[in-house]
Design a protein around this motif. Structure first.
Motif, PDB file in Angstrom:
ATOM      1  N   HIS A 149       0.853  -1.198   0.000  1.00  0.00           N
ATOM      2  CA  HIS A 149       0.000   0.000   0.000  1.00  0.00           C
ATOM      3  C   HIS A 149       0.883   1.240   0.000  1.00  0.00           C
ATOM      4  O   HIS A 149       2.073   1.164   0.295  1.00  0.00           O
ATOM      5  CB  HIS A 149      -0.883   0.030   1.261  1.00  0.00           C
ATOM      6  N   ASP A 151       0.632   5.181   1.872  1.00  0.00           N
ATOM      7  CA  ASP A 151      -0.131   5.766   2.980  1.00  0.00           C
ATOM      8  C   ASP A 151      -0.952   6.948   2.475  1.00  0.00           C
ATOM      9  O   ASP A 151      -0.506   7.688   1.602  1.00  0.00           O
ATOM     10  CB  ASP A 151       0.821   6.227   4.093  1.00  0.00           C
ATOM     11  N   HIS A 207       4.721   0.184  -0.098  1.00  0.00           N
ATOM     12  CA  HIS A 207       5.504  -0.585   0.867  1.00  0.00           C
ATOM     13  C   HIS A 207       4.632  -1.670   1.482  1.00  0.00           C
ATOM     14  O   HIS A 207       3.413  -1.668   1.314  1.00  0.00           O
ATOM     15  CB  HIS A 207       6.103   0.334   1.935  1.00  0.00           C
TER      16      HIS A 207
HETATM   17 FE   LIG Z   1       2.163   2.193   5.506  1.00  0.00          FE
END
Ligand SMILES: [Fe+2]
Ligand SMILES: O=C(O)CCC(=O)C(=O)O
Length: 281
Positions: A149, A151, A207
């Protein structure tokens, strides 16, 4: 005095390179009291070691990522991550907030903008913390700790538990690279909000977290993001003929809602903001 200036300039340049090339950087000598970090770590560990029925007294509310449970799960067919989470809002006066504030100022200076530009734009910034606990996993080859994903925040600050094994990996040129933990130091990464504001000059990086056969791992993650009330889009200073506008304007509260009500699937959530004729990145 000149020494201070040179040092500041070199710090800004390092942040610029890291943001442009990696979207991730580690901060050493951050100045946050180590006792605060140790206490947070102890509190988090103690919480995760409680019996299940105690932890379940603080369940994650549906449609949110606040409370104890597994976020981003929406179907019975979904492959689950090997992770327990506990997330909460953080008081704006929290000491770590000041640290994120400093990083976000450095980030804006590294773009050639005024230091306060993001903070002023963000209104009453949202500061949320998530503690991720990854128990040992007998088949790390089959199960991820946390799916790939990016952020949704502007900046994310990650603290890894003492004696942490390598768990965090970032995607660079289609290869997952491990981030070696450095005890007591922070890993900072660019979130989707900064990607949009910088019109893609700085990118949020995909990540994930992997599991370990014998060792557990704790990460404490603080997300620094704008107030849900604000509208945002690429900053006019970063849009020109060579860099046409890549993202539409939107309300950050709506983006957050979209983020927390969808599975983690790499950078798919950012499609919400992308101008579709320009999806090359
Ligand atoms: Fe994250
Ligand atoms: O545990 C980690 O290292 C990664 C956590 C993370 O990416 C997140 O909580 O968004």
């Amino acid at each position: 005095m000149k020494g201070d200036k040179d040092e500041h300039f070199s710090e800004v340049m390092q942040v610029k390179t890291a943001c442009e090339e990696w979207g991730f950087f580690q901060v050493l000598n951050h100045g946050v009291d180590l006792n605060v970090l140790e206490n947070m770590e102890k509190l988090a560990k103690d919480f995760f070691m409680l019996p299940l029925h105690e932890k379940q007294k603080h369940p994650m509310a549906p449609g949110t990522v606040q409370g104890y449970g597994q976020a981003f799960v929406f179907s019975e067919n979904q492959k689950l991550d090997w992770c327990n989470m506990f997330a909460l809002g953080v008081e704006p006066s929290c000491i770590r907030n000041q640290n994120s504030g400093h990083r976000v100022r450095l980030t804006s200076v590294s773009l050639g903008l005024e230091g306060e530009v993001f903070e002023e734009m963000f209104g009453e910034a949202v500061q949320a913390a998530r503690m991720n606990y990854y128990p040992p996993c007998s088949r790390p080859d089959l199960v991820l700790g946390l799916s790939p994903h990016s952020d949704g925040s502007a900046l994310t600050v990650l603290q890894q538990g003492k004696d942490s094994t390598v768990g965090l990996q970032i995607l660079k040129v289609q290869t997952w690279l491990p981030v070696q933990p450095i005890q007591n130091e922070f890993v900072i990464n660019i979130g989707d909000t900064l990607e949009v504001l910088t019109n893609g000059k700085y990118k949020s990086v995909e990540h994930r977290a992997v599991t370990h056969k014998e060792k557990d791992r704790l990460s404490i993650v603080t997300f620094y993001a704008p107030s849900y009330k604000i509208e945002l889009g690429p900053m006019p200073e970063l849009v020109d003929e060579k860099n046409p506008c890549r993202y539409r304007r939107y309300n950050h509260g709506e983006y957050n809602k979209h983020y927390v009500t969808n599975e983690l699937q790499g950078k798919r959530t950012l499609d919400f903001a992308k101008i579709q004729s320009n999806t090359s990145n």
